[in-house]
Design an enzyme around this catalytic site. Structure first.
Site, PDB file in Angstrom:
ATOM      1  N   LYS A 178       2.262 -10.159 -18.001  1.00 27.83           N
ATOM      2  CA  LYS A 178       1.065  -9.371 -17.675  1.00 27.83           C
ATOM      3  C   LYS A 178       1.548  -8.175 -16.850  1.00 27.83           C
ATOM      4  O   LYS A 178       1.770  -8.278 -15.651  1.00 27.83           O
ATOM      5  CB  LYS A 178       0.097 -10.238 -16.863  1.00 27.83           C
ATOM      6  CG  LYS A 178      -1.363  -9.853 -16.942  1.00 27.83           C
ATOM      7  CD  LYS A 178      -1.706  -8.456 -16.521  1.00 27.83           C
ATOM      8  CE  LYS A 178      -1.806  -8.263 -15.027  1.00 27.83           C
ATOM      9  NZ  LYS A 178      -1.984  -6.843 -14.647  1.00 27.83           N
ATOM     10  N   GLU A 253       8.992 -10.877  -5.672  1.00 26.90           N
ATOM     11  CA  GLU A 253       9.713  -9.654  -5.315  1.00 26.90           C
ATOM     12  C   GLU A 253       8.664  -8.719  -4.745  1.00 26.90           C
ATOM     13  O   GLU A 253       7.831  -8.185  -5.491  1.00 26.90           O
ATOM     14  CB  GLU A 253      10.349  -9.019  -6.561  1.00 26.90           C
ATOM     15  CG  GLU A 253      11.420  -9.866  -7.216  1.00 26.90           C
ATOM     16  CD  GLU A 253      12.736  -9.856  -6.462  1.00 26.90           C
ATOM     17  OE1 GLU A 253      12.890  -9.064  -5.516  1.00 26.90           O
ATOM     18  OE2 GLU A 253      13.608 -10.661  -6.815  1.00 26.90           O
ATOM     19  N   CYS A 287      10.395  -0.056  -4.322  1.00 26.37           N
ATOM     20  CA  CYS A 287      10.266  -1.117  -3.312  1.00 26.37           C
ATOM     21  C   CYS A 287      11.401  -1.044  -2.285  1.00 26.37           C
ATOM     22  O   CYS A 287      11.212  -1.357  -1.124  1.00 26.37           O
ATOM     23  CB  CYS A 287      10.263  -2.469  -3.998  1.00 26.37           C
ATOM     24  SG  CYS A 287      11.609  -2.651  -5.164  1.00 26.37           S
ATOM     25  N   GLU A 386       4.797  -0.079   4.452  1.00 24.34           N
ATOM     26  CA  GLU A 386       5.290   0.527   3.221  1.00 24.34           C
ATOM     27  C   GLU A 386       4.288   1.593   2.760  1.00 24.34           C
ATOM     28  O   GLU A 386       3.094   1.317   2.635  1.00 24.34           O
ATOM     29  CB  GLU A 386       5.412  -0.562   2.145  1.00 24.34           C
ATOM     30  CG  GLU A 386       5.978  -0.057   0.846  1.00 24.34           C
ATOM     31  CD  GLU A 386       6.052  -1.164  -0.225  1.00 24.34           C
ATOM     32  OE1 GLU A 386       5.065  -1.894  -0.403  1.00 24.34           O
ATOM     33  OE2 GLU A 386       7.105  -1.279  -0.857  1.00 24.34           O
TER      34      GLU A 386
HETATM   35  P1  NAD Z   1       0.117  -4.990  -6.941  1.00 21.49           P
HETATM   36  O1  NAD Z   1       0.351  -6.199  -6.121  1.00 21.49           O
HETATM   37  O2  NAD Z   1      -1.114  -4.220  -6.726  1.00 21.49           O
HETATM   38  O3  NAD Z   1       0.124  -5.356  -8.492  1.00 21.49           O
HETATM   39  C1  NAD Z   1       1.214  -6.018  -9.073  1.00 21.49           C
HETATM   40  C2  NAD Z   1       0.731  -6.802 -10.268  1.00 21.49           C
HETATM   41  O4  NAD Z   1      -0.140  -7.820  -9.811  1.00 21.49           O
HETATM   42  C3  NAD Z   1      -0.054  -5.980 -11.288  1.00 21.49           C
HETATM   43  O5  NAD Z   1       0.284  -6.395 -12.590  1.00 21.49           O
HETATM   44  C4  NAD Z   1      -1.484  -6.354 -10.978  1.00 21.49           C
HETATM   45  O6  NAD Z   1      -2.356  -6.221 -12.078  1.00 21.49           O
HETATM   46  C5  NAD Z   1      -1.328  -7.800 -10.590  1.00 21.49           C
HETATM   47  N1  NAD Z   1      -2.432  -8.365  -9.797  1.00 21.49           N
HETATM   48  C6  NAD Z   1      -3.293  -7.720  -8.970  1.00 21.49           C
HETATM   49  N2  NAD Z   1      -4.179  -8.598  -8.443  1.00 21.49           N
HETATM   50  C7  NAD Z   1      -3.838  -9.824  -8.922  1.00 21.49           C
HETATM   51  C8  NAD Z   1      -4.343 -11.132  -8.727  1.00 21.49           C
HETATM   52  N3  NAD Z   1      -5.404 -11.359  -7.951  1.00 21.49           N
HETATM   53  N4  NAD Z   1      -3.734 -12.153  -9.346  1.00 21.49           N
HETATM   54  C9  NAD Z   1      -2.647 -11.947 -10.141  1.00 21.49           C
HETATM   55  N5  NAD Z   1      -2.134 -10.724 -10.380  1.00 21.49           N
HETATM   56  C10 NAD Z   1      -2.722  -9.669  -9.774  1.00 21.49           C
HETATM   57  O7  NAD Z   1       1.417  -4.084  -6.776  1.00 21.49           O
HETATM   58  P2  NAD Z   1       1.675  -2.652  -7.422  1.00 21.49           P
HETATM   59  O8  NAD Z   1       0.842  -1.675  -6.668  1.00 21.49           O
HETATM   60  O9  NAD Z   1       1.569  -2.721  -8.897  1.00 21.49           O
HETATM   61  O10 NAD Z   1       3.217  -2.441  -7.092  1.00 21.49           O
HETATM   62  C11 NAD Z   1       3.663  -1.929  -5.908  1.00 21.49           C
HETATM   63  C12 NAD Z   1       4.247  -3.017  -5.034  1.00 21.49           C
HETATM   64  O11 NAD Z   1       5.264  -3.695  -5.763  1.00 21.49           O
HETATM   65  C13 NAD Z   1       4.909  -2.451  -3.811  1.00 21.49           C
HETATM   66  O12 NAD Z   1       4.589  -3.215  -2.682  1.00 21.49           O
HETATM   67  C14 NAD Z   1       6.392  -2.575  -4.135  1.00 21.49           C
HETATM   68  O13 NAD Z   1       7.226  -2.651  -3.010  1.00 21.49           O
HETATM   69  C15 NAD Z   1       6.426  -3.829  -4.939  1.00 21.49           C
HETATM   70  N6  NAD Z   1       7.627  -3.875  -5.775  1.00 21.49           N
HETATM   71  C16 NAD Z   1       8.630  -4.733  -5.411  1.00 21.49           C
HETATM   72  C17 NAD Z   1       9.811  -4.785  -6.168  1.00 21.49           C
HETATM   73  C18 NAD Z   1      10.931  -5.703  -5.774  1.00 21.49           C
HETATM   74  O14 NAD Z   1      11.843  -5.866  -6.573  1.00 21.49           O
HETATM   75  N7  NAD Z   1      10.919  -6.327  -4.613  1.00 21.49           N
HETATM   76  C19 NAD Z   1       9.965  -3.952  -7.270  1.00 21.49           C
HETATM   77  C20 NAD Z   1       8.927  -3.094  -7.606  1.00 21.49           C
HETATM   78  C21 NAD Z   1       7.758  -3.070  -6.848  1.00 21.49           C
END
Ligand code: NAD
Length: 495
Positions: A178, A253, A287, A386
């Site tokens: 997803k 992550e 990230c 962040e």
């Molecule tokens: P997000 O948490 O908003 O969304 C991530 C995913 O989770 C999306 O697919 C979203 O649709 C899904 N999601 C949202 N609500 C959900 C729920 N209630 N249940 C299940 N899934 C749900 O994050 P984002 O804004 O897409 O990404 C940015 C974040 O990701 C930043 O904090 C960044 O640091 C982190 N990130 C971490 C890494 C790493 O390797 N550590 C890599 C890339 C991004």
């Protein structure tokens, strides 16, 4: 306008509710495709397909060499369509095309790398263990973990999906992916490539849709064995809560606020180059971005001056335009969020060195000038939280210990970097930095062969490298009683 489909059990098709949402080009603010809005019933179909495919043994029971052949075909399929995938990624996400091409190349390499590990694993015999009692023989087996639910973010839409799909498939797991609703299109192309490579139905499934409607349903699904999540701490917590209800393995992550410690014995140009790459690459939507820079006082003002002029020379514009190094932020929501945080920064005692708003020549698109704050209060939001955009905070330090204290004073621990001409000092500092990824004399280069993941609130588990493969196995012991005598606890031992 192009419409995407879901990919379930080897077939592309519409979501049950026939709903779609727009994919918006962040450089133009125009919709350019319609994305299938999958929901709980679609997730349920996909998970059941993945369960059937796993339990049938059609994939998990294959010899690792056969899976490796298929994964190499996927890698080749990605390479063949590299330009097309990269262009779509740029339109969807905003990143400059050379960066998107980089991601696509890495994605192909990742499939090849895990194909090699699948092959290597197939050639290995189970570990035999001496349990200290000659009547028993024990073996340790590794078996694919089962059905994986993968939820991924929008900043590296294809690559974050591949970091999960490639090792999971190589291990023999099946998967329901997803991706983020903000950038789903490259994952749709990935599904096409996987389909064309001949991966059996149900082994890889794609459900696009929103987090609350599709993501939560996946995290809650009782037939999922492991949730592999990349995204924010807030959502990671929800995924972990759902996993606790079903006692499922989870890997997380999450975010970071990574420090970059720069000592005064280093070359200022080298430092400036890596600082720029550390925070403005991928628009700062990274990230591991080294968003907190600590510079030893002796070179602080000189370095800051050079950094300011180099930052102001960065070419900003559509990721499709040649020479652009900083594209638009991914969405209106992210743009408003980052701009709002910059505004809170302006209200603190921090010095705004450059940036702080929209480029004057770009009136459409989610563009922001790369922004630098110096002398930042260490209790402020811009220092501690962040931002996930092109915003750098830079402070001075005097001693090595002070730099370490400042660097480690964070709830996050994803990455950290150190720069000095004194390599002994670099190693000493690297050993004391509390983070899962340490860069010495650079920031951000990432290699598939080494594990990736964070300490503290940056996550649980590791992706990439062998650790990223091991994360998709169960460990099983088989202990055999190999003796003629009765065990002799209830019945007498007999000859
Ligand atoms: P997000 O948490 O908003 O969304 C991530 C995913 O989770 C999306 O697919 C979203 O649709 C899904 N999601 C949202 N609500 C959900 C729920 N209630 N249940 C299940 N899934 C749900 O994050 P984002 O804004 O897409 O990404 C940015 C974040 O990701 C930043 O904090 C960044 O640091 C982190 N990130 C971490 C890494 C790493 O390797 N550590 C890599 C890339 C991004």
């Amino acid at each position: 306008m192009q419409r995407t489909s879901l990919y379930i059990d080897g077939k592309f098709g519409a979501p049950e509710n026939r709903n779609y949402f727009p994919a918006v080009n962040p450089a133009t603010e125009e919709p350019f495709a319609e994305v299938a809005a999958g929901q709980a019933p679609d997730i349920d179909r996909a998970v059941r397909a993945a369960r059937r495919a796993f339990d049938s043994g059609d994939w998990s029971g294959l010899d690792g060499r056969q899976r490796a052949d298929m994964l190499r075909r996927v890698a080749q399929g990605i390479r063949t369509r590299q330009k097309e995938i990269a262009l779509l990624e740029t339109r969807d996400n905003g990143k400059p095309i050379p960066e998107a091409e980089w991601d696509v190349g890495d994605a192909a390499f990742c499939f090849d790398y895990y194909a090699d590990l699948a092959e290597e694993q197939a050639g290995r015999s189970p570990e035999e263990v001496d349990v200290g009692d000659p009547r028993f023989q024990a073996r340790i087996l590794r078996e694919p973990l089962g059905v994986v639910g993968a939820i991924t973010p929008w900043n590296f839409p294809l690559l974050m999906a591949v970091w999960k799909a490639a090792p999971a498939l190589a291990a023999g797991c099946t998967i329901v992916l997803k991706p983020s609703e903000l950038c789903s299109l490259s994952c749709h192309l990935l599904a096409e490539v996987i389909d064309a490579a001949g991966v059996p139905p149900g082994v890889f499934n794609l459900i696009t849709g929103t987090g609350p409607e599709a993501g939560q349903a996946l995290a809650d699904h009782p037939l999922v064995d492991k949730m592999a999540f990349t995204g924010s701490v807030t959502t990671g917590r929800k995924v972990m809560q759902a996993a606790s209800a079903g006692i499922r393995t989870v890997s997380l992550e999450l975010g970071g606020k990574s420090p970059f410690v720069i000592f005064e014995d280093c070359d200022i140009d080298k430092a400036v180059e890596w600082i720029l790459f550390g925070i403005f690459w991928n628009k700062g939507e990274v990230c591991s971005a080294t968003s907190r820079v600590l510079v030893q006082r002796g070179i602080f003002e000189r370095l800051l001056d050079r950094l300011r002029s180099a930052t102001e020379a960065i070419e900003i514009g559509s990721g499709e335009a040649p020479g652009v190094k900083l594209g638009p932020l991914v969405s209106k929501g992210q743009y408003d969020k980052v701009l709002g945080t910059i505004e809170t920064g302006k209200l603190t005692a921090a010095r705004l060195v450059t940036g702080g708003g929209r480029p004057a020549n770009l009136d459409r698109g989610y563009f922001l000038n790369p922004t630098i704050f110096a002398d930042v209060p260490t209790d402020s939001e811009i220092w501690r939280e962040e931002i996930f955009g092109p915003v750098l905070c830079i402070n001075a330090f005097d001693t090595e210990q002070q730099a370490l204290d400042l660097a480690n004073d964070s709830k996050y621990g994803l990455a950290a970097a150190v720069m000095s001409d004194d390599l002994e000092r670099c190693e000493r500092v690297a050993a004391k930095l509390r983070a899962g990824i340490i860069w010495v004399n650079c920031s951000q280069p990432t290699f598939t062969q080494v594990p990736w993941g964070g300490y503290k609130m940056s996550g649980i588990g590791r992706e990439l490298g062998r650790a990223g493969f091991d994360a998709y196995f169960e460990t099983k012991q088989v202990t055999r009683f190999d003796h003629n005598e009765c065990w002799g606890w209830y019945l007498d031992a007999q000859e």
